[in-house]
Scaffold this motif. Structure first.
Motif, mmCIF file in Angstrom:
data_model
loop_
_atom_site.group_PDB
_atom_site.id
_atom_site.type_symbol
_atom_site.label_atom_id
_atom_site.label_comp_id
_atom_site.label_asym_id
_atom_site.label_seq_id
_atom_site.Cartn_x
_atom_site.Cartn_y
_atom_site.Cartn_z
ATOM 1 N N ASP A 171 -54.955 69.373 4.464
ATOM 2 C CA ASP A 171 -54.710 70.709 3.931
ATOM 3 C C ASP A 171 -53.451 70.664 3.062
ATOM 4 O O ASP A 171 -52.329 70.607 3.569
ATOM 5 C CB ASP A 171 -54.531 71.705 5.072
ATOM 6 C CG ASP A 171 -54.335 73.134 4.585
ATOM 7 O OD1 ASP A 171 -54.410 73.369 3.363
ATOM 8 O OD2 ASP A 171 -54.103 74.023 5.431
ATOM 9 N N HIS A 186 -58.610 74.159 1.704
ATOM 10 C CA HIS A 186 -57.730 74.855 2.646
ATOM 11 C C HIS A 186 -58.502 75.477 3.806
ATOM 12 O O HIS A 186 -58.115 75.310 4.973
ATOM 13 C CB HIS A 186 -56.933 75.927 1.915
ATOM 14 C CG HIS A 186 -56.149 76.824 2.827
ATOM 15 N ND1 HIS A 186 -55.208 76.348 3.706
ATOM 16 C CD2 HIS A 186 -56.186 78.179 3.016
ATOM 17 C CE1 HIS A 186 -54.681 77.349 4.393
ATOM 18 N NE2 HIS A 186 -55.263 78.467 4.003
ATOM 19 N N HIS A 187 -59.584 76.173 3.517
ATOM 20 C CA HIS A 187 -60.282 76.870 4.591
ATOM 21 C C HIS A 187 -61.127 75.944 5.454
ATOM 22 O O HIS A 187 -61.480 76.312 6.577
ATOM 23 C CB HIS A 187 -61.121 78.014 4.014
ATOM 24 C CG HIS A 187 -60.330 79.254 3.767
ATOM 25 N ND1 HIS A 187 -60.075 80.184 4.734
ATOM 26 C CD2 HIS A 187 -59.699 79.704 2.647
ATOM 27 C CE1 HIS A 187 -59.337 81.168 4.238
ATOM 28 N NE2 HIS A 187 -59.095 80.900 2.972
ATOM 29 N N HIS A 207 -58.865 83.977 8.050
ATOM 30 C CA HIS A 207 -59.166 82.572 8.304
ATOM 31 C C HIS A 207 -60.412 82.409 9.188
ATOM 32 O O HIS A 207 -61.156 81.439 9.030
ATOM 33 C CB HIS A 207 -57.968 81.883 8.949
ATOM 34 C CG HIS A 207 -57.019 81.322 7.947
ATOM 35 N ND1 HIS A 207 -55.818 80.747 8.303
ATOM 36 C CD2 HIS A 207 -57.081 81.234 6.599
ATOM 37 C CE1 HIS A 207 -55.185 80.338 7.202
ATOM 38 N NE2 HIS A 207 -55.939 80.625 6.167
ATOM 39 N N HIS A 256 -63.768 84.581 -3.045
ATOM 40 C CA HIS A 256 -64.142 84.066 -1.731
ATOM 41 C C HIS A 256 -65.612 84.342 -1.423
ATOM 42 O O HIS A 256 -66.115 83.890 -0.391
ATOM 43 C CB HIS A 256 -63.285 84.699 -0.637
ATOM 44 C CG HIS A 256 -62.228 83.781 -0.092
ATOM 45 N ND1 HIS A 256 -62.531 82.589 0.534
ATOM 46 C CD2 HIS A 256 -60.883 83.878 -0.065
ATOM 47 C CE1 HIS A 256 -61.412 81.997 0.911
ATOM 48 N NE2 HIS A 256 -60.395 82.750 0.567
ATOM 49 N N GLN A 304 -58.206 78.015 13.494
ATOM 50 C CA GLN A 304 -57.852 79.106 12.592
ATOM 51 C C GLN A 304 -56.906 80.095 13.276
ATOM 52 O O GLN A 304 -55.949 80.588 12.664
ATOM 53 C CB GLN A 304 -59.105 79.835 12.102
ATOM 54 C CG GLN A 304 -60.203 78.969 11.528
ATOM 55 C CD GLN A 304 -59.722 78.009 10.476
ATOM 56 O OE1 GLN A 304 -59.031 78.391 9.524
ATOM 57 N NE2 GLN A 304 -60.053 76.733 10.637
ATOM 58 N N THR A 354 -57.863 73.737 7.476
ATOM 59 C CA THR A 354 -56.681 74.561 7.737
ATOM 60 C C THR A 354 -55.686 73.879 8.664
ATOM 61 O O THR A 354 -56.001 73.530 9.799
ATOM 62 C CB THR A 354 -57.105 75.904 8.358
ATOM 63 O OG1 THR A 354 -58.122 76.491 7.561
ATOM 64 C CG2 THR A 354 -55.914 76.844 8.462
ATOM 65 N N ASN A 384 -60.823 77.690 -1.322
ATOM 66 C CA ASN A 384 -62.002 78.021 -0.508
ATOM 67 C C ASN A 384 -62.514 76.825 0.279
ATOM 68 O O ASN A 384 -62.869 76.951 1.455
ATOM 69 C CB ASN A 384 -63.132 78.555 -1.387
ATOM 70 C CG ASN A 384 -62.832 79.919 -1.970
ATOM 71 O OD1 ASN A 384 -61.745 80.453 -1.799
ATOM 72 N ND2 ASN A 384 -63.785 80.482 -2.676
ATOM 73 N N SER A 441 -52.604 80.608 11.897
ATOM 74 C CA SER A 441 -52.480 81.798 11.051
ATOM 75 C C SER A 441 -51.570 82.827 11.696
ATOM 76 O O SER A 441 -51.381 82.828 12.910
ATOM 77 C CB SER A 441 -53.855 82.433 10.815
ATOM 78 O OG SER A 441 -54.834 81.481 10.495
ATOM 79 N N PRO A 497 -63.553 84.133 6.263
ATOM 80 C CA PRO A 497 -63.064 84.239 4.881
ATOM 81 C C PRO A 497 -64.026 84.911 3.915
ATOM 82 O O PRO A 497 -63.600 85.387 2.859
ATOM 83 C CB PRO A 497 -62.816 82.780 4.479
ATOM 84 C CG PRO A 497 -63.642 81.970 5.426
ATOM 85 C CD PRO A 497 -63.668 82.740 6.699
#
Length: 374
Positions: free
Chosen positions: A135, A125-126, A301, A90, A274, A129, A122, A278, A304
């Motif tokens: 996603d 998804h991030h 999240h 990350h 985020q 999200t 990385n 989460s 990261p």
């Protein structure tokens, strides 16, 4: 979809971004020797555990040695994948400028090639999200985990899919960046897909050669017992990683979003997405370490690329921010999050949305007097 953000104003979003940006900057400015010492210490411990496990498994035909060696190797693999590999890739430790502990050079003990994982995780998804259709981690392409996802008859056996995915999770992760949906639709680039498959094949050969050939051969006549120990350690690591990751993304009333959410999304709106998408898992310091600090999934999240050893430090401040702006902060025990996640997997294997919310992670939103943003 029911929104928990209707009460927020543009000024609120701007204030949230300002506060979280300031928190991030504060941690970045404070990074130093104690953080570097932490990751070096964890790597030493992990390597020591793996060496000890491999040595004990030289006597793997003896049941006590098999059990001790397998358990120790599983712990070593969990540490390498969760607290070291995931977080190094990350870029959490890139600030040290150590070429041996850097996101561009680390290759983890997993059949998923690092470069493909960094793209699917990385970046995709991030960035997106919990955006449906963007996603790919929402259900991993095979599970229906929210009523907003279209139901198909193939979802009926998804509890079985999920159990198999848990045991062989590293292979599911390895295939993730192939974008199976594009392959099915014929919209993928065939040459790119073949290149990715070749990279996966090379990584699988490397992992199998190490765990299922080289180390079993070193144990001589105990080849089969050592091979079974290595397979079991990998399976235990896979099940643990699957459980922690699913508990951070799917329990309780975690929210998903339509793609339109991205139109003109501000930094503050990204931060709030985020927060809403989460969930954390409560536990002690050893538990957090073994999760790769992904038990602080909310903080991960949000930030990261901040070193994982700082998540526990900033979690109370993130929670206070959620209370300040009347936003949920999803958290609960491991048993609660596991139960909630599996309830969703069983429920959404069947057709039709459910109008009531899933059981929320505790504590739920508490009524507070919302401040006026400055």
């Amino acid at each position: 979809m029911t929104s928990t953000t209707d009460h927020l104003t543009p000024e609120d979003y701007e204030a949230i971004a300002t506060e979280l940006d300031a928190l991030r900057e504060e941690i970045v400015d404070d990074l130093g020797e104690r953080d570097a010492a932490y990751i070096h210490r964890i790597i030493r411990v992990q390597r020591g555990l793996e060496i000890a496990a491999r040595a004990v498994l030289l006597g793997s035909s003896l049941p006590p040695a098999w059990i001790a060696g397998t358990a120790t190797l599983a712990v070593a693999k969990i540490l390498e994948n969760m607290e070291i590999g995931h977080n190094v890739m990350h870029g959490q430790w890139d600030w040290m400028r150590d070429p041996k502990i850097h996101s561009t050079t680390w290759e983890w003990d997993n059949v998923s090639p690092a470069e493909q994982w960094k793209h699917s995780h990385n970046f995709v998804h991030h960035t997106f999200t919990n955006i449906l259709g963007k996603d790919k981690d929402v259900g991993y392409g095979i599970l229906r985990v929210t009523p907003e996802q279209e139901w198909h008859w193939a979802n009926i056996p998804q509890p079985v899919y999920n159990a198999l995915l848990a045991m062989f999770f590293e292979y599911g992760v390895a295939l993730h960046d192939l974008e199976i949906d594009k392959i099915r639709a014929g919209t993928n680039d065939p040459e790119e897909t073949r290149a990715k498959l070749r990279a996966i094949g090379r990584k699988i050969r490397r992992q199998w050669g190490k765990d299922y050939l080289a180390f079993p051969l070193l144990s001589g006549p105990q080849f089969l017992s050592t091979l079974s120990a290595n397979f079991t350690a990998n399976a235990l690591r896979n099940v643990w990683a699957h459980m922690i990751i699913f508990c951070g993304h799917f329990p309780g009333d975690i929210e998903v979003f339509e793609e339109e959410r991205l139109d003109g999304e501000t930094k503050g709106e990204w931060y709030v997405r985020q927060l809403l998408g989460s969930a954390n898992i409560t536990g002690g310091s050893l538990f957090h370490l073994m999760t790769g600090n992904l038990s602080h999934q909310i903080e991960h999240h949000l930030f990261p690329d901040l070193p994982s050893n700082r998540y526990a430090e900033i979690a109370p401040r993130v929670r206070a921010l959620c209370e300040k702006y009347d936003l949920p902060y999803h958290t609960g025990s491991l048993s609660k999050q596991v139960t909630s996640t599996w309830k969703k997997i069983f429920r959404y294997a069947l057709p039709g949305p459910r109008t009531e919310q899933s059981e929320p992670s505790e504590p739920d939103r508490a009524p507070v007097e919302r401040p006026v943003a400055a």
